[in-house]
Design an enzyme around this catalytic site. Structure first.
Site, PDB file in Angstrom:
ATOM      1  N   LYS A   1       1.048  -1.400   0.122  1.00  0.00           N
ATOM      2  CA  LYS A   1      -0.048   0.045   0.143  1.00  0.00           C
ATOM      3  C   LYS A   1       1.046   1.074   0.011  1.00  0.00           C
ATOM      4  CE  LYS A   1      -4.554   0.717   1.054  1.00  0.00           C
ATOM      5  NZ  LYS A   1      -5.896   0.267   0.459  1.00  0.00           N
TER       6      LYS A   1
ATOM      7  N   VAL B   1     -24.341   4.519   1.059  1.00  0.00           N
ATOM      8  CA  VAL B   1     -25.025   3.729  -0.335  1.00  0.00           C
ATOM      9  C   VAL B   1     -24.475   5.305  -1.075  1.00  0.00           C
ATOM     10  CG1 VAL B   1     -27.499   2.899   0.236  1.00  0.00           C
ATOM     11  CG2 VAL B   1     -27.413   4.791   0.263  1.00  0.00           C
ATOM     12  N   GLY B   2     -23.038   4.945  -1.020  1.00  0.00           N
ATOM     13  CA  GLY B   2     -21.750   5.143  -1.737  1.00  0.00           C
ATOM     14  C   GLY B   2     -21.773   4.142  -3.507  1.00  0.00           C
TER      15      GLY B   2
ATOM     16  N   VAL C   1     -19.581   2.078  -3.444  1.00  0.00           N
ATOM     17  CA  VAL C   1     -19.980   0.401  -3.915  1.00  0.00           C
ATOM     18  C   VAL C   1     -21.856  -0.103  -3.093  1.00  0.00           C
ATOM     19  CG1 VAL C   1     -19.511  -1.751  -2.585  1.00  0.00           C
ATOM     20  CG2 VAL C   1     -17.699  -0.325  -3.658  1.00  0.00           C
TER      21      VAL C   1
HETATM   22  P1  NAD Z   1     -17.649   5.854  -0.918  1.00  0.00           P
HETATM   23  O1  NAD Z   1     -17.131   7.407  -0.219  1.00  0.00           O
HETATM   24  O2  NAD Z   1     -18.362   6.360  -3.018  1.00  0.00           O
HETATM   25  O3  NAD Z   1     -19.163   5.464  -0.030  1.00  0.00           O
HETATM   26  C1  NAD Z   1     -19.450   5.688   1.204  1.00  0.00           C
HETATM   27  C2  NAD Z   1     -20.722   6.132   1.525  1.00  0.00           C
HETATM   28  O4  NAD Z   1     -20.421   6.208   2.840  1.00  0.00           O
HETATM   29  C3  NAD Z   1     -20.791   7.737   0.717  1.00  0.00           C
HETATM   30  O5  NAD Z   1     -22.051   7.600   1.288  1.00  0.00           O
HETATM   31  C4  NAD Z   1     -20.685   8.218   2.610  1.00  0.00           C
HETATM   32  O6  NAD Z   1     -21.284   9.321   2.866  1.00  0.00           O
HETATM   33  C5  NAD Z   1     -21.275   7.400   3.861  1.00  0.00           C
HETATM   34  N1  NAD Z   1     -20.808   6.613   5.157  1.00  0.00           N
HETATM   35  C6  NAD Z   1     -19.856   7.727   5.474  1.00  0.00           C
HETATM   36  N2  NAD Z   1     -19.875   7.163   6.781  1.00  0.00           N
HETATM   37  C7  NAD Z   1     -21.127   7.475   7.149  1.00  0.00           C
HETATM   38  C8  NAD Z   1     -21.940   6.891   8.216  1.00  0.00           C
HETATM   39  N3  NAD Z   1     -21.239   7.452   9.324  1.00  0.00           N
HETATM   40  N4  NAD Z   1     -23.269   7.008   8.302  1.00  0.00           N
HETATM   41  C9  NAD Z   1     -23.599   6.236   7.281  1.00  0.00           C
HETATM   42  N5  NAD Z   1     -22.962   6.605   5.732  1.00  0.00           N
HETATM   43  C10 NAD Z   1     -21.735   6.640   5.877  1.00  0.00           C
HETATM   44  O7  NAD Z   1     -16.956   4.296  -0.802  1.00  0.00           O
HETATM   45  P2  NAD Z   1     -16.845   3.210  -1.012  1.00  0.00           P
HETATM   46  O8  NAD Z   1     -16.223   3.229  -2.530  1.00  0.00           O
HETATM   47  O9  NAD Z   1     -18.418   2.908  -1.865  1.00  0.00           O
HETATM   48  O10 NAD Z   1     -16.054   2.068  -0.279  1.00  0.00           O
HETATM   49  C11 NAD Z   1     -17.669   1.597   1.314  1.00  0.00           C
HETATM   50  C12 NAD Z   1     -15.996   0.758   1.938  1.00  0.00           C
HETATM   51  O11 NAD Z   1     -15.906  -0.139   1.033  1.00  0.00           O
HETATM   52  C13 NAD Z   1     -15.095   1.596   2.459  1.00  0.00           C
HETATM   53  O12 NAD Z   1     -15.009   1.058   2.971  1.00  0.00           O
HETATM   54  C14 NAD Z   1     -14.132   1.271   1.431  1.00  0.00           C
HETATM   55  O13 NAD Z   1     -12.768   1.179   1.939  1.00  0.00           O
HETATM   56  C15 NAD Z   1     -14.354  -0.267   1.268  1.00  0.00           C
HETATM   57  N6  NAD Z   1     -14.256  -0.500  -0.149  1.00  0.00           N
HETATM   58  C16 NAD Z   1     -13.756  -0.587  -1.045  1.00  0.00           C
HETATM   59  C17 NAD Z   1     -13.800  -0.412  -2.483  1.00  0.00           C
HETATM   60  C18 NAD Z   1     -14.264  -0.499  -3.727  1.00  0.00           C
HETATM   61  O14 NAD Z   1     -13.988  -0.938  -4.459  1.00  0.00           O
HETATM   62  N7  NAD Z   1     -14.721   0.418  -4.025  1.00  0.00           N
HETATM   63  C19 NAD Z   1     -13.412  -2.186  -2.838  1.00  0.00           C
HETATM   64  C20 NAD Z   1     -13.255  -2.659  -1.368  1.00  0.00           C
HETATM   65  C21 NAD Z   1     -13.722  -1.959   0.063  1.00  0.00           C
END
Ligand code: NAD
Length: 363
Positions: free
Chosen positions: A80, A181-182, A184
Site C-alpha cells: 500500500k 449507499v456510495g 459500492v
Molecule cells: P464511498 O465513499 O463511495 O461510499 C461510502 C458511503 O458511506 C458514502 O456515501 C458516505 O456518505 C457514507 N457514509 C460515511 N460515513 C457514514 C456514516 N457514519 N453513516 C452512514 N453513511 C456513511 O466509498 P465506497 O467506494 O463505496 O467504499 C465503501 C466501503 O467499502 C469503504 O469502507 C471502502 O474502504 C470499502 N471498499 C471499497 C472498495 C471499492 O472498490 N470501492 C473495495 C474494497 C473495500
C-alpha cells in the site's frame, strides 16, 4: 518514531519513504509480503495529522492486502502507499508524476491503484512516469473503477452467507439494512433490489439516501438508527470499526455481509458476534471483487496484446462465494470465529512463518 518495534509492523519486507521538494510530495510505500507475487494495493492521499499516523495507516493497510489477495486466490502480495497531503488542495500533476518516480525505485515490487483521495485519472497521470500502476486499462468496462466489481463480489458473498445461515438461495423478501449507499453500497443495493430484497438504507448525505429511496424503493433510516433495524442481514458499506461493543449490542440481524474495510473495531468482536449467533462474512474475503478486477487490469496491461476479459473476471469474483462457504463450514466445525478461520487460511496460502510453524508442530 520506531519502525521495527512499531505495533503495526508485522515482518514487513520493505518500508520506503520519499520526498520530492519541487512538487511537495511526501509519501510512504509499505511492502508487507511478496511470497505470492508483487505487492499490489491502493495509493491513499490523506491529510494525516503527522507522519506517525501515515506510517500506522500504510503498515496496517499493506498487511491487510496480503490477506485479501491470498484469500482471493491471486498471485499477488500485499502493499500500500500513502501520500501525506490534502487531495483537494495539495494534489498536482507534478506531485503525481513524482509518485511515479517513487514507484520506479521499487522496480515492480509494489504496484499501485486508486484508493481514497486518488482517482482513475490520477492513476493515468502517475502512469506517464511509471508502468507499476493498475486501474488504467481501456478494456475494462468501467474505466478502471473497481467499485462495480466490489459490489458484485459482496452480492455473491452475501448470497453464500444467506445460504449458510438460512439454507436458502432465494433472496426474495430478505430484509437488508445497509449503511452507506456510495459507490459500492448503492450498486449492491441495486443488485439486492433486483433479487427481491427489502432495503433499509442510511448515509450521511441526504442525496445518496434520496437516490436509493427514489430509484430502488428503499426505506430511509437515520444514520444512528441503522443498527436498531430489525432485519435479516446488515451490510456495512461505509466506514471501518463499525462492529463494536455499542453497535453489536443493538444489532437485530442474523448475518453481516458488507463492503467496508476493517469492520471489526477489535479482533475480539468476532467472538462477540459469534456469541450472539450472528454469522460474520470476514470483510477482506467478501470485498475482494475490486482487487480481483484490478489484478486482471494489471495482467491485461502487462501481457503483450493481453486484454481484459470481463467474463474471466466475473468467474473469478464468483469464487468469493465458495471461499466464504469454506470459511463458514470450517468455523462451524471447529467452533472458531469466521474471522479467525479466514486469517489462518490466508496465512497458510501466503506462507506466514508463525502459522506454518504452528501447523507443523501440531502435525
Ligand atoms: P464511498 O465513499 O463511495 O461510499 C461510502 C458511503 O458511506 C458514502 O456515501 C458516505 O456518505 C457514507 N457514509 C460515511 N460515513 C457514514 C456514516 N457514519 N453513516 C452512514 N453513511 C456513511 O466509498 P465506497 O467506494 O463505496 O467504499 C465503501 C466501503 O467499502 C469503504 O469502507 C471502502 O474502504 C470499502 N471498499 C471499497 C472498495 C471499492 O472498490 N470501492 C473495495 C474494497 C473495500
Amino acid at each position: 518514531m520506531s519502525i521495527f518495534s512499531h505495533p503495526a509492523y508485522d515482518k514487513h519486507e520493505q518500508v520506503a519513504f520519499y520526498q520530492d521538494a519541487k512538487s511537495g510530495l511526501k509519501a510512504i510505500i509499505a511492502v508487507h509480503n511478496t511470497n505470492l507475487g508483487p505487492s499490489l494495493g491502493g495509493c491513499r492521499m490523506w491529510p494525516y495529522a503527522d507522519d506517525g499516523e501515515a506510517l500506522n495507516d500504510v503498515l496496517r493497510l499493506s498487511r491487510g492486502m496480503t490477506y485479501k489477495s491470498a484469500m482471493a486466490g491471486l498471485k499477488l502480495g500485499g502493499g500500500k502507499s500513502v501520500i501525506i497531503g490534502d487531495p483537494r488542495k495539495d494534489k498536482s500533476p507534478e506531485l503525481l508524476r513524482a509518485m511515479g518516480d517513487f514507484l520506479n525505485t521499487l522496480g515492480g515490487r509494489y504496484i499501485t491503484a486508486e484508493d481514497s483521495g486518488t482517482s482513475v485519472e490520477d492513476m493515468r497521470v502517475i502512469s506517464e512516469r511509471s508502468r507499476y500502476v493498475s486501474g488504467v486499462v481501456e478494456g475494462s468496462e468501467h474505466g478502471g473503477d473497481p467499485s462495480p466489481s466490489t459490489a458484485y463480489g459482496v452480492f455473491v458473498g452475501l448470497r453464500a452467507a444467506v445460504e449458510h445461515r438460512w439454507g436458502k438461495t432465494d433472496l426474495a423478501g430478505l430484509k437488508v439494512s445497509l449503511q452507506g449507499v456510495g459507490n459500492v453500497g448503492f450498486r449492491l443495493a441495486r443488485l439486492l433490489k433486483d433479487a427481491g430484497a427489502e432495503l433499509f438504507v442510511t448515509d450521511i448525505f441526504q442525496d445518496n439516501i434520496d437516490r436509493a429511496v427514489n430509484e430502488l424503493g428503499a426505506t430511509a433510516v437515520a444514520a444512528d438508527e441503522i443498527f436498531d433495524v430489525e432485519a435479516d442481514l446488515f451490510a456495512p458499506c461505509a466506514m471501518g470499526a463499525i462492529l463494536n461493543d455499542n453497535t453489536i449490542a443493538r444489532l437485530k440481524v442474523g448475518a453481516i455481509a458488507g463492503a467496508a474495510n476493517n469492520q471489526l473495531a477489535e479482533a475480539r468482536h468476532a467472538e462477540v458476534l459469534r456469541g450472539k449467533g450472528i454469522l460474520y462474512a470476514p470483510d477482506y474475503v467478501i470485498n475482494a471483487g475490486g482487487i480481483i478486477d484490478v489484478y486482471y487490469q494489471q495482467q491485461g496491461a502487462r501481457d503483450a496484446g493481453g486484454c481484459y476479459d470481463p467474463a474471466e473476471v466475473k468467474a473469478h469474483i464468483d469464487r468469493i462465494g465458495s471461499t466464504l462457504r469454506e470459511v463458514f463450514e470450517r468455523a462451524e466445525a471447529s467452533g472458531e470465529t469466521t474471522a479467525h478461520v479466514a486469517d489462518r487460511v490466508a496465512e497458510e496460502r501466503f506462507g506466514h512463518e508463525d502459522t506454518l510453524k504452528a501447523n507443523s508442530a501440531a502435525a
